[in-house]
Scaffold this active site. Structure first.
Site, PDB file in Angstrom:
ATOM      1  N   TRP A 222       0.838  -1.211   0.000  1.00 31.52           N
ATOM      2  CA  TRP A 222       0.000   0.000   0.000  1.00 31.52           C
ATOM      3  C   TRP A 222       0.863   1.248   0.000  1.00 31.52           C
ATOM      4  O   TRP A 222       0.515   2.246  -0.637  1.00 31.52           O
ATOM      5  CB  TRP A 222      -0.982  -0.022   1.176  1.00 31.52           C
ATOM      6  CG  TRP A 222      -1.934  -1.170   1.059  1.00 31.52           C
ATOM      7  CD1 TRP A 222      -1.996  -2.273   1.851  1.00 31.52           C
ATOM      8  CD2 TRP A 222      -2.943  -1.354   0.047  1.00 31.52           C
ATOM      9  NE1 TRP A 222      -2.977  -3.122   1.400  1.00 31.52           N
ATOM     10  CE2 TRP A 222      -3.576  -2.590   0.300  1.00 31.52           C
ATOM     11  CE3 TRP A 222      -3.366  -0.599  -1.050  1.00 31.52           C
ATOM     12  CZ2 TRP A 222      -4.611  -3.078  -0.504  1.00 31.52           C
ATOM     13  CZ3 TRP A 222      -4.400  -1.084  -1.842  1.00 31.52           C
ATOM     14  CH2 TRP A 222      -5.004  -2.308  -1.571  1.00 31.52           C
TER      15      TRP A 222
ATOM     16  N   ASP B 288      -1.615   6.640   6.544  1.00 31.32           N
ATOM     17  CA  ASP B 288      -2.688   5.775   6.052  1.00 31.32           C
ATOM     18  C   ASP B 288      -2.960   4.778   7.180  1.00 31.32           C
ATOM     19  O   ASP B 288      -2.151   3.893   7.447  1.00 31.32           O
ATOM     20  CB  ASP B 288      -2.201   5.059   4.779  1.00 31.32           C
ATOM     21  CG  ASP B 288      -3.180   3.982   4.302  1.00 31.32           C
ATOM     22  OD1 ASP B 288      -4.238   3.794   4.936  1.00 31.32           O
ATOM     23  OD2 ASP B 288      -2.867   3.334   3.282  1.00 31.32           O
TER      24      ASP B 288
ATOM     25  N   LYS C  28     -12.507  -1.904   7.517  1.00 30.62           N
ATOM     26  CA  LYS C  28     -11.867  -2.863   8.430  1.00 30.62           C
ATOM     27  C   LYS C  28     -12.364  -2.604   9.855  1.00 30.62           C
ATOM     28  O   LYS C  28     -13.163  -3.370  10.376  1.00 30.62           O
ATOM     29  CB  LYS C  28     -10.357  -2.785   8.317  1.00 30.62           C
ATOM     30  CG  LYS C  28      -9.892  -3.171   6.887  1.00 30.62           C
ATOM     31  CD  LYS C  28      -8.627  -2.521   6.545  1.00 30.62           C
ATOM     32  CE  LYS C  28      -8.197  -2.498   5.103  1.00 30.62           C
ATOM     33  NZ  LYS C  28      -8.428  -3.623   4.248  1.00 30.62           N
TER      34      LYS C  28
HETATM   35  C1  LIG Z   1      -3.263  -0.064   4.468  1.00 31.84           C
HETATM   36  C2  LIG Z   1      -4.214   0.061   3.310  1.00 31.84           C
HETATM   37  N1  LIG Z   1      -4.211   1.170   2.578  1.00 31.84           N
HETATM   38  C3  LIG Z   1      -5.039   1.332   1.537  1.00 31.84           C
HETATM   39  C4  LIG Z   1      -5.919   0.344   1.161  1.00 31.84           C
HETATM   40  C5  LIG Z   1      -6.828   0.559  -0.015  1.00 31.84           C
HETATM   41  O1  LIG Z   1      -8.068   0.869   0.459  1.00 31.84           O
HETATM   42  P1  LIG Z   1      -9.355   1.053  -0.459  1.00 31.84           P
HETATM   43  O2  LIG Z   1      -9.725  -0.284  -0.959  1.00 31.84           O
HETATM   44  O3  LIG Z   1     -10.336   1.669   0.476  1.00 31.84           O
HETATM   45  O4  LIG Z   1      -8.986   1.976  -1.570  1.00 31.84           O
HETATM   46  C6  LIG Z   1      -5.987  -0.834   1.911  1.00 31.84           C
HETATM   47  C7  LIG Z   1      -6.943  -1.896   1.548  1.00 31.84           C
HETATM   48  O5  LIG Z   1      -6.924  -3.001   2.038  1.00 31.84           O
HETATM   49  C8  LIG Z   1      -5.096  -0.977   3.001  1.00 31.84           C
HETATM   50  O6  LIG Z   1      -5.101  -2.112   3.750  1.00 31.84           O
END
Ligand SMILES: Cc1ncc(COP(=O)(O)O)c(C=O)c1O
Length: 365
Positions: free
Chosen positions: A106, A176, A200
């Site tokens: 991520w 994030d 989550k």
């Molecule tokens: C740490 C992290 N950042 C970003 C995301 C992406 O999130 P989204 O699907 O809401 O765009 C996730 C998705 O699992 C994640 O675990």
């Protein structure tokens, strides 16, 4: 007659388990919300009833995290992934650098988006160690000229989590927190901005929570599309356009549940207990199971592990599935096993997995 609700041993990484009490309350209110004769989904987002839901959710998040007055709470759409683009679009000035700490897939995605708007630089990375650890604070290159320093507080795929955040002085810190928001107490004032997809720890997918310092927000670029400016949403209390009303209602109910459970201290303590059940089995297995993350970086939200023998690992996952455990396969990019033990995953579910793991080892070694 007692009706028992069937609930899975849900270890999904997200969307993931929601508190049963929240689901039941939503069910009870589904067709008639507070005597309106309408579902929350059928209310106007401009109605007093919906505004009540919306503002109560903001107030409860403020209370739980003790969010200072000079921060805005925004409910946006587009997932955490859209934040990867909105952050550099809003905050990187022409020719400016932005710093990123690379701790997993991520973080890499956030970094890649920043390349479209400026020059991201790596402030630290654990890539060479296959993202098994969070870099030491002493390894982080603090560049005061950068627009901000970005990190991922919990790495959902690799199962690592920051225990202590860097102190960055005047350099705005952005986190994030998609996979560990509201799992423990944090000092919000350490961050210029925190963001998280809801799916989550906060509720169903469809809402992205942003907590942002006003003075930081005010420095944002203006030559960007209306919907992608933080200022648009802050000026309009996140009601510039039609928000995901049902998602915000569910988020509000999850926040009330966290309060009723005893707040963040109680949630944190329970999360520690839950993860310990499973990590203890791994640690006491004499190598039958082994963890991906180094001990000092282990996540309390996503427990990543392997069964040392590959064939046995396949058998483990198949038997776990038959026994009613859901979501234990590791992310497709890394394989292995992963148990996501978010806030709403009950202690008993974690204990059931720990017992299953012990039994599987006894039967198969
Ligand atoms: C740490 C992290 N950042 C970003 C995301 C992406 O999130 P989204 O699907 O809401 O765009 C996730 C998705 O699992 C994640 O675990």
């Amino acid at each position: 007659m007692t009706v028992t609700t069937k609930r899975a041993f849900n270890f999904n990484a997200g969307p993931s388990a929601l508190p049963l009490e929240v689901l039941q309350k939503a069910q009870a209110e589904l067709v008639d919300f507070k005597g309106t004769g309408m579902s929350v989904m059928e209310l106007s987002h401009r109605s007093a009833e919906f505004e009540g839901v919306h503002n109560e959710a903001i107030a409860n998040l403020r209370e739980l995290y003790d969010i200072p007055e000079n921060y805005e709470v925004l409910f946006l759409q587009g997932g955490a992934s859209l934040q990867f683009s909105m952050i550099p679009m809003n905050f990187v000035k022409e020719g400016q650098k932005a710093s990123y700490i690379q701790t997993g897939a991520w973080s890499e995605k956030a970094f890649a988006e920043a390349k479209l708007f400026g020059t991201p630089v790596e402030a630290a990375s654990s890539k060479s160690n296959n993202y098994k650890n969070i870099p030491a604070l002493s390894e982080i290159q603090i560049d005061e000229e950068a627009a901000y320093l970005h990190l991922t507080s919990n790495n959902t795929i690799f199962g690592t989590q920051w225990k202590t955040f860097p102190t960055t002085g005047d350099l705005p810190l952005i986190a994030d927190m998609s996979s560990d928001i509201l799992s423990k107490k944090i000092d919000v004032s350490n961050f210029a901005m925190i963001y998280a997809g809801a799916q989550k720890n906060l509720g169903p997918s469809g809402v992205t929570v942003v907590i942002i310092r006003k003075e930081f927000l005010e420095k944002a670029n203006s030559n960007i599309p209306t919907m992608l400016k933080y200022a648009t949403h802050s000026k309009n209390n996140s009601l510039y356009n039609t928000p995901p009303t049902f998602g915000i209602y569910m988020l509000g109910e999850v926040l009330k549940w966290v309060k009723a459970e005893g707040g963040l201290e109680a949630i944190e303590q329970r999360n520690e207990e839950k993860a310990k059940y499973i990590y203890d089995v791994i640690d006491n297995s004499n190598g039958f199971y082994y963890g991906h993350a180094t001990e000092d970086s282990r996540s309390l939200m996503n427990i990543t592990f392997r069964v040392a023998d590959e064939e046995l690992e396949k058998k483990f996952l198949a038997e776990a599935k038959t026994a009613g455990f859901v979501g234990l396969n590791g992310h497709r990019s890394v394989g292995g096993c992963r148990a996501s033990t978010y806030n709403a995953v009950p202690l008993e579910t974690c204990k059931a997995l720990a017992d299953f793991m012990v039994k599987f080892q006894q039967d198969n070694q």
